[in-house]
Design a protein around this motif. Structure first.
Motif, short mmCIF file in Angstrom:
data_model
loop_
_atom_site.label_atom_id
_atom_site.label_comp_id
_atom_site.label_asym_id
_atom_site.label_seq_id
_atom_site.Cartn_x
_atom_site.Cartn_y
_atom_site.Cartn_z
N GLU A 774 0.82 -1.21 0.00
CA GLU A 774 0.00 0.00 0.00
C GLU A 774 0.86 1.26 0.00
O GLU A 774 0.54 2.25 -0.67
CB GLU A 774 -0.92 -0.03 1.22
CG GLU A 774 -2.08 0.93 1.14
CD GLU A 774 -3.07 0.72 2.27
OE1 GLU A 774 -3.27 1.66 3.06
OE2 GLU A 774 -3.61 -0.41 2.38
N GLU A 775 1.96 1.20 0.75
CA GLU A 775 2.87 2.36 0.80
C GLU A 775 3.64 2.51 -0.52
O GLU A 775 3.94 3.62 -0.95
CB GLU A 775 3.86 2.18 1.95
CG GLU A 775 3.25 2.33 3.33
CD GLU A 775 2.72 3.75 3.55
OE1 GLU A 775 3.39 4.71 3.13
OE2 GLU A 775 1.61 3.88 4.12
N PHE A 777 2.81 1.18 -3.67
CA PHE A 777 2.10 1.12 -4.95
C PHE A 777 2.05 2.46 -5.69
O PHE A 777 2.21 2.49 -6.92
CB PHE A 777 0.67 0.59 -4.74
CG PHE A 777 -0.05 0.35 -6.03
CD1 PHE A 777 0.19 -0.78 -6.78
CD2 PHE A 777 -0.95 1.30 -6.53
CE1 PHE A 777 -0.45 -0.99 -7.99
CE2 PHE A 777 -1.60 1.09 -7.73
CZ PHE A 777 -1.36 -0.06 -8.46
N PRO A 778 1.83 3.59 -5.04
CA PRO A 778 1.82 4.87 -5.79
C PRO A 778 3.12 5.10 -6.55
O PRO A 778 3.10 5.57 -7.70
CB PRO A 778 1.61 5.92 -4.70
CG PRO A 778 0.90 5.18 -3.60
CD PRO A 778 1.47 3.80 -3.61
N ALA A 779 4.24 4.79 -5.90
CA ALA A 779 5.53 4.98 -6.59
C ALA A 779 5.66 4.02 -7.77
O ALA A 779 6.18 4.38 -8.84
CB ALA A 779 6.68 4.75 -5.61
N ALA A 781 3.12 2.70 -9.58
CA ALA A 781 2.22 3.15 -10.63
C ALA A 781 2.79 4.37 -11.35
O ALA A 781 2.75 4.47 -12.59
CB ALA A 781 0.85 3.47 -10.03
N SER A 782 3.33 5.29 -10.57
CA SER A 782 3.89 6.51 -11.16
C SER A 782 5.03 6.18 -12.11
O SER A 782 5.11 6.72 -13.22
CB SER A 782 4.38 7.44 -10.05
OG SER A 782 5.08 8.54 -10.59
N LYS A 833 -3.69 6.81 -1.05
CA LYS A 833 -2.53 7.24 -1.84
C LYS A 833 -2.58 6.68 -3.26
O LYS A 833 -1.93 7.22 -4.17
CB LYS A 833 -1.23 6.79 -1.16
CG LYS A 833 -0.97 7.49 0.16
CD LYS A 833 0.35 7.00 0.76
CE LYS A 833 0.64 7.68 2.10
NZ LYS A 833 1.89 7.18 2.72
N SER A 834 -3.29 5.56 -3.46
CA SER A 834 -3.31 4.90 -4.77
C SER A 834 -4.53 5.28 -5.58
O SER A 834 -4.58 5.03 -6.79
CB SER A 834 -3.29 3.38 -4.59
OG SER A 834 -2.20 2.98 -3.81
N ARG A 835 -5.54 5.89 -4.94
CA ARG A 835 -6.83 6.12 -5.59
C ARG A 835 -6.69 6.97 -6.86
O ARG A 835 -7.43 6.80 -7.83
CB ARG A 835 -7.77 6.82 -4.60
CG ARG A 835 -9.25 6.76 -4.96
CD ARG A 835 -9.76 5.33 -4.85
NE ARG A 835 -11.18 5.24 -5.15
CZ ARG A 835 -12.12 4.98 -4.26
NH1 ARG A 835 -11.80 4.77 -3.00
NH2 ARG A 835 -13.38 4.89 -4.62
N GLY A 836 -5.72 7.84 -6.85
CA GLY A 836 -5.53 8.72 -8.00
C GLY A 836 -5.13 7.98 -9.27
O GLY A 836 -5.23 8.52 -10.37
N TYR A 837 -4.63 6.75 -9.12
CA TYR A 837 -4.20 5.99 -10.29
C TYR A 837 -5.26 4.98 -10.74
O TYR A 837 -5.07 4.27 -11.73
CB TYR A 837 -2.90 5.21 -9.98
CG TYR A 837 -1.73 6.12 -9.70
CD1 TYR A 837 -1.03 6.73 -10.75
CD2 TYR A 837 -1.32 6.40 -8.40
CE1 TYR A 837 0.04 7.57 -10.51
CE2 TYR A 837 -0.25 7.24 -8.14
CZ TYR A 837 0.43 7.82 -9.20
OH TYR A 837 1.49 8.65 -8.97
#
Length: 992
Positions: A774-775, A777-779, A781-782, A833-837
């Motif tokens: 969860e921590e 995944f945003p990185a 995806a980006s 933090k991931s919802r934006g992707y």
């Protein structure tokens, strides 16, 4: 000399002194003359010119021109000119009056004339020109020129029309059949007896002419009546020519060829057997050993004897039990000693005889015989000796093979190809006569060991060891373990062997490979374990003078340890002592030493893998295990520590040696860890786990000091894989920093490795790794949306390394998303933090499920959607877990993926992968119906089907199957519906 002759002579000039422009003009003149004149006029011009000119260049041009006219323009040549041509070629062939002696010209002119003669026969014999052969036969008495010319005509007829050695068209086969049938009826007996008369008359005075006649005869025996040749006239003549001391080498070879043609004549087995027996070929068997092995007659005689043996064996196979008198095997037994001699001493060039196939066929006749007779056992010994002879390297390549250089490598490859069939024969012999085979190999080994000269027995020792190695392929599991009659003695001989030529690379390598091959025997005979260890730990193995032998010994020793592991516990201290030098090269590295350049990477890591397998066993006491492991890990970690400290502030080129050394140390520790299990580390001996965690802590600093060094990142990632496998959840505290560091500035190839590591974590720990993911995944995806285009290029022009890396990364990304969805980690997509992707991920999955060129990727995407529908969508009208997802699936995914993409003609139902994808799409519809009920039906069935002009009866059938529980029936109904819609489209509708 007119202009035409001048032009021909100029164009054919090869002296180099002729003006090129003049030669070009001459060639153009000749060509224009041929193109402007009719085929009839060219034929007449050239025939007339042949009777006048003495220049061979002009003769050749005229003959070639006639041949081209007959071959390409025969119908355009007038009957009068063809009649003139027939009379002319017969006159030339018979050395007629008023004709220049063309048959006195060089061989290439006579051969070209024969081609012209044959071209005319092909078109006109026998209907238009019934007597070409009889016309020339009538003139045979004129002497050698006519005889030689007639032979050339018959040879050309065979080459151009009859011989089966060349590919022919159906038309050519028909012409050949016509010509042969006519010759059989009209002139073959006369031709055959003319051969007999000529050979009898000229054998002493002109052996070359007689040999030429016999060579022509050899071509024709295969399709004429065998009684014309296998009779009381010809057979004595052939044998007299072969056996007579006065016969020339050439004539003896030609006579042997004729007898071989008689032997090889295609016949039914029983008359063939009678023919073979009547020849009494045993009269020739002793002759082959008296001949010069390099002579033509020896080669042809060898071909005759081997051909005879092959035919006798073929008769034995075809007759089987019908050969009640055993005639075929009797004939074969008489011939075999000479066949064995030939196989050792004479090169036989025969398109029909293959020595290995022959021997294999002979050995197969013994499979049902038990016990073998004394004579058969003697033949088995000869066959084994031939196998050994054939697999032995030529001493002239000894140095090349030891290096090996290009010549040595080529020789090694050639021998490997040759040995493939020979070792298959060895397996067959071993099954028929196991004790005899083992005794032969045992004596071969003993003979190689008895030789005291290192210069003499390299090839002998290598061959004997190779035989012993391959013997294992014919041994059963039980036979390998029990040892049989001779195996135990051979293994002991092998293990205690010290060949004088052990320093040679080829001998050393096959020696070690053979030991590994017989480890199953050693498993049940543990008294040999010290000998095995000694062979690998002394100068025969890891201390060998040859680097490639040392490297291979490291790998093979690891295999020894892997197989004998539990039985090696008493020898651990001795083994570690023996490996001390190899280990010290890592634990005591000097960064400035030239030794750094000599260190192998993977080959040396096998030493640490072997050690890890030994000391990682539960049979080793905790105290000893800790002692052994700390003695290895501590100095290795210290080396890394020092390298990292010394590298701060240095330029990249100054750190290159340290980077290479760190890579090797990581590989060594990684290999060492392979011997330790998760159960041991996390259960009974946590202290071992603590040592590996301490090592991990040190090695992860590499990513900080060298953040952009690809080889070090790869090696560290590989080490992380190992630590995940053996440390269990205790590796979690180290993961955030390690994964974050691996992701920074990573390129496509590194991202693939990164995702494989993440997939391993998810598959091993399932939802336990959810917090870390969860921590992170945003990185992730980006990074991926930054690097990957929506549609990675494929097809022509996309086969670059960069695009291949992007394609691989894209596939790995879909696998990662699939692993997340199927391991109950879809909640990570919904984390704040991931919802934006989320929207970008859904659009990517939608696009790929409909349009990706790789069908398995489309299947993964559909499966992801099915999993998300099940997890995120309540039944019917419950509260939405993900607002908007329900309508996205019903309106967009169902329409685009489940209908439009399937209607596309590129969706090929005959493809197996596409059918699997179709099954997943049907499953998705079933899940949508179960989750969304009428909402799905209204949009998909009531709106989309009518819009696609779907017949109502198919809609009703689909709806009925959708409500049922038979997924196969639903799949079949939907496929029928799609195929019907495709037919209605008729190329006028586009569904995308």
């Amino acid at each position: 000399m007119d202009d035409l002759e001048k032009a021909i002579l100029i164009s054919f000039d090869e002296s180099g002194s002729m003006d090129p422009a003049l030669k070009l003009r001459a060639s153009s003149y000749i060509q224009s003359m041929r193109e402007s004149a009719s085929p009839s006029s060219i034929v007449r011009l050239c025939v007339e010119r042949l009777s006048l000119t003495g220049f061979v260049q002009v003769q050749f041009w005229c003959l070639q021109s006639i041949h081209d006219c007959l071959r390409l323009h025969y119908p355009s040549v007038s009957p009068d000119d063809l009649s003139f041509l027939r009379k002319s070629v017969v006159s030339i062939a018979c050395c007629g009056d008023g004709v220049l002696p063309l048959l006195n010209s060089p061989a290439f002119i006579k051969n070209k004339f024969a081609q012209v003669f044959v071209a005319l026969i092909c078109h006109e014999y026998p209907s238009i020109w019934p007597s070409p052969f009889l016309d020339v036969l009538a003139c045979i008495g004129k002497g050698a020129l006519v005889i030689d010319g007639f032979c050339r005509i018959l040879n050309a007829l065979d080459d151009e029309l009859i011989s089966l050695d060349y590919p022919r068209s159906s038309e050519e086969y028909a012409i050949a059949a016509r010509v042969k049938d006519a010759m059989r009826q009209q002139c073959i007996p006369q031709i055959v007896w003319s051969w007999y008369d000529v050979v009898s008359r000229y054998r002493g005075s002109d052996p070359t002419l007689s040999g030429g006649v016999l060579d022509t005869m050899h071509r024709y025996i295969g399709w004429i009546d065998i009684g014309l040749v296998a009779n009381d006239a010809f057979v004595p003549l052939f044998f007299d020519l072969i056996l007579s001391e006065d016969t020339s080498d050439l004539l003896r070879a030609s006579a042997s060829g004729c007898v071989l043609a008689v032997v090889a004549k295609r016949m039914e087995p029983r008359p063939k057997l009678e023919l073979l027996r009547s020849l009494q070929i045993n009269r020739l068997l002793g002759l082959v050993e008296a001949e010069d092995a390099d002579s033509e007659s020896a080669s042809r005689l060898a071909g005759l004897i081997t051909g005879y043996a092959g035919e006798a064996l073929d008769c034995h196979k075809r007759l089987g039990a019908q050969d009640t008198e055993g005639i075929s095997m009797e004939l074969l037994d008489k011939a075999l000693p000479s066949v064995f001699y030939i196989m050792r001493n004479i090169e036989v060039e025969s398109p029909t005889f293959n020595a290995i196939q022959f021997l294999s066929g002979y050995v197969s006749t013994m499979k049902s015989l038990s016990p073998l007779s004394e004579k058969q056992m003697m033949h088995i010994g000869e066959i084994l000796d031939i196998i050994r002879f054939q697999i032995t390297f030529d001493p002239m390549h000894r140095e090349n093979l030891d290096l090996p250089n290009k010549i040595g490598q080529e020789e090694e490859d050639t021998m490997a190809e040759r040995r493939r069939d020979l070792f298959a024969l060895l397996r067959s012999v071993s099954r028929v006569a196991p004790d005899a085979t083992q005794l032969f190999i045992r004596n071969s080994l003993a003979g190689a060991l008895a030789c005291t000269s290192p210069e003499k027995n390299v090839e002998e020792a290598e061959a004997a060891l190779s035989l012993f190695y391959r013997l294992s392929e014919s041994l059963s599991e039980e036979g390998m373990r029990s040892g049989g009659r001779f195996l135990g003695e051979m293994v002991q001989m092998l293990l205690s062997a010290r060949f004088p030529c052990h320093g040679h690379r080829m001998v050393a390598l096959v020696y070690l490979e053979t030991i590994v091959r017989y480890l199953k025997f050693v498993q049940d005979n543990q008294q040999y374990i010290p000998l095995v260890l000694a062979a690998f730990l002394d100068e025969r193995g890891i201390r060998h003078s040859n680097l490639s032998v040392r490297q291979r010994a490291n790998y093979l020793f690891m295999r020894v340890v892997k197989l004998l592991k539990a039985k090696l516990v008493p020898y651990i201290d001795m083994i570690l002592q023996g490996l001390q030098d190899s280990v010290a090269r890592f634990t005591g590295l000097d960064w400035t030493s030239k030794e750094m350049e000599c260190l192998g990477m993977e080959d040396d890591s096998y030493t640490f893998e072997a050690i890890g397998l030994l000391i990682g066993m539960e049979d080793v006491s905790p105290e000893k295990q800790t002692e052994y492991l700390s003695a290895l890990l501590n100095p290795l970690c210290q080396q890394v520590d020092l390298a990292l400290l010394d590298s701060k502030g240095q330029m990249p080129e100054e750190s290159s040696t340290k980077i290479a050394s760190i890579q090797q140390i990581i590989m060594a520790i990684n290999a060492l860890s392979k011997g330790f299990s998760e159960r041991l580390i996390t259960g009974s001996r946590p202290g071992i786990g603590a040592m590996f965690k301490q090592t991990l802590d040190i090695l992860l600093r590499i990513l900080v000091v060298f953040p952009n060094n690809e080889p070090l990142r790869n090696k560290t990632t590989s080490f992380l894989h190992r630590m995940v496998a053996i440390l269990g959840t205790s590796v979690f505290p180290y993961l955030p920093m390690a994964l974050e560091q691996l992701l920074v500035d990573s390129e496509p190839k590194e991202l693939v490795d990164f995702l494989v590591l993440i997939n391993q974590l998810i598959c091993k720990f399932n939802t336990s790794v959810g917090g870390i993911l969860e921590e992170l995944f945003p990185a992730i995806a980006s990074r991926f949306f930054h690097i990957l285009p929506k549609d990675v290029p494929s097809g022509p022009g996309s086969n670059t390394e960069e695009i291949r890396e992007l394609q691989e990364l894209q596939k790995t990304l879909y696998t990662f998303l699939h692993v997340m969805a199927t391991h109950d980690l879809s909640s990570v997509f919904l984390a704040p933090k991931s919802r934006g992707y989320l929207d970008a991920i859904m659009q990517l999955l939608l696009y790929s499920s409909c349009s990706h060129r790789d069908i398995p990727v489309r299947k993964l995407c559909v499966q992801i959607f099915v999993k998300l529908i099940k997890e995120w969508c309540p039944k019917y009208n419950g509260e939405e877990k993900v607002p908007g997802f329900r309508s996205f699936i019903i309106e967009t995914f169902a329409t685009n993926c489940c209908l439009n993409s399937v209607l596309d003609k590129s969706f090929e139902f005959r493809d197996a992968n596409t059918l699997i994808l179709f099954g997943e799409i049907v499953t998705a519809q079933k899940v949508m119906y179960e989750k969304f009920g009428n909402d799905f039906l209204i949009h998909f069935v009531s709106k989309r089907f009518p819009a696609a002009h779907c017949p109502q009866n198919l809609v009703e059938q689909y709806y009925e199957k959708l409500q049922g529980s038979d997924i196969k029936a639903l799949k079949s109904a939907y496929q029928s519906l799609i195929e019907n819609l495709r037919q209605q489209q008729n190329g006028s509708l586009v569904f995308r």
